[in-house]
Design an enzyme around this catalytic site. Structure first.
Site, PDB file in Angstrom:
ATOM      1  CG  HIS A 232      -1.956  -0.997   1.301  1.00 26.85           C
ATOM      2  ND1 HIS A 232      -2.132  -1.797   2.405  1.00 26.85           N
ATOM      3  CD2 HIS A 232      -2.912  -1.369   0.410  1.00 26.85           C
ATOM      4  CE1 HIS A 232      -3.160  -2.611   2.195  1.00 26.85           C
ATOM      5  NE2 HIS A 232      -3.642  -2.373   0.984  1.00 26.85           N
TER       6      HIS A 232
ATOM      7  CB  SER B 256      -4.605  -6.460   4.346  1.00 31.18           C
ATOM      8  OG  SER B 256      -4.040  -5.225   4.011  1.00 31.18           O
TER       9      SER B 256
ATOM     10  CE  LYS C 156     -12.870  -6.374   3.708  1.00 26.28           C
ATOM     11  NZ  LYS C 156     -12.160  -5.693   2.655  1.00 26.28           N
TER      12      LYS C 156
ATOM     13  NE  ARG D 214      -3.183  -7.711  -4.802  1.00 23.45           N
ATOM     14  CZ  ARG D 214      -4.088  -7.945  -3.876  1.00 23.45           C
ATOM     15  NH1 ARG D 214      -3.739  -8.051  -2.632  1.00 23.45           N
ATOM     16  NH2 ARG D 214      -5.350  -8.103  -4.183  1.00 23.45           N
TER      17      ARG D 214
END
Length: 160
Positions: A17, A127, A41, A90
């Site tokens: 990040h 993460s 979430k 990514r």
């Protein structure tokens, strides 16, 4: 002033990040790192804790500001005069999903999305993966700033 937003959950913020934050901060007058508020979430850290951690690890970039939002990102962009959304990619699988989001966001608001490929050393980093490795005692020290690693290990210890 050209302002961009870099949205995410940042639970927790990783070196991947921060690579995107640093690079975006050299391209825009202001970069807003916006923490997602999603009550559905399950997160390890609260929104306030994630914002505090982000403020700490982005302090070196004076044109980076930390904020949060709930709802449509394009509404946040309209309300805060944001002209671009920054997204780190990514892998090709990220691109498929993010392209759809970018096209929808542009259709809804005219806001453009800038895709930034991650530094290859962070191409596998997420993460959720960091949390999983740390949960089982794996070494995540090269994946997070030291202060974030300490908080992660402490929080996981509290949950045991």
């Amino acid at each position: 002033m050209t302002r961009a937003v870099y949205p995410g959950s940042y639970d927790p913020v990783t070196n991947g990040h921060l690579d995107i934050v640093e690079r975006a901060s050299s391209l825009f007058d202001e970069v807003v790192v916006a923490v997602l508020i999603n009550k559905n979430k399950k997160t390890l850290f609260s929104v306030e804790e994630r914002m505090e951690m982000l403020r700490e690890v982005t302090a070196q970039w004076p044109n980076v500001r930390i904020d949060s939002w709930h709802g449509l990102l394009v509404d946040y962009c309209r309300e805060h005069d944001v002209r671009a959304i920054v997204k780190g990619l990514r892998a090709v699988s990220d691109y498929d999903y993010e392209l759809q989001m970018a096209q929808m966001n542009h259709q809804l608001s005219g806001v453009d999305t800038l895709f930034m490929p991650t530094n290859p050393i962070y191409s596998y980093l997420a993460s959720s993966l960091v949390k999983e490795v740390a949960t089982y005692g794996g070494d995540v020290s090269t994946l997070l700033p030291a202060s974030i690693e300490q908080r992660l290990v402490q929080r996981l210890g509290e949950k045991r």
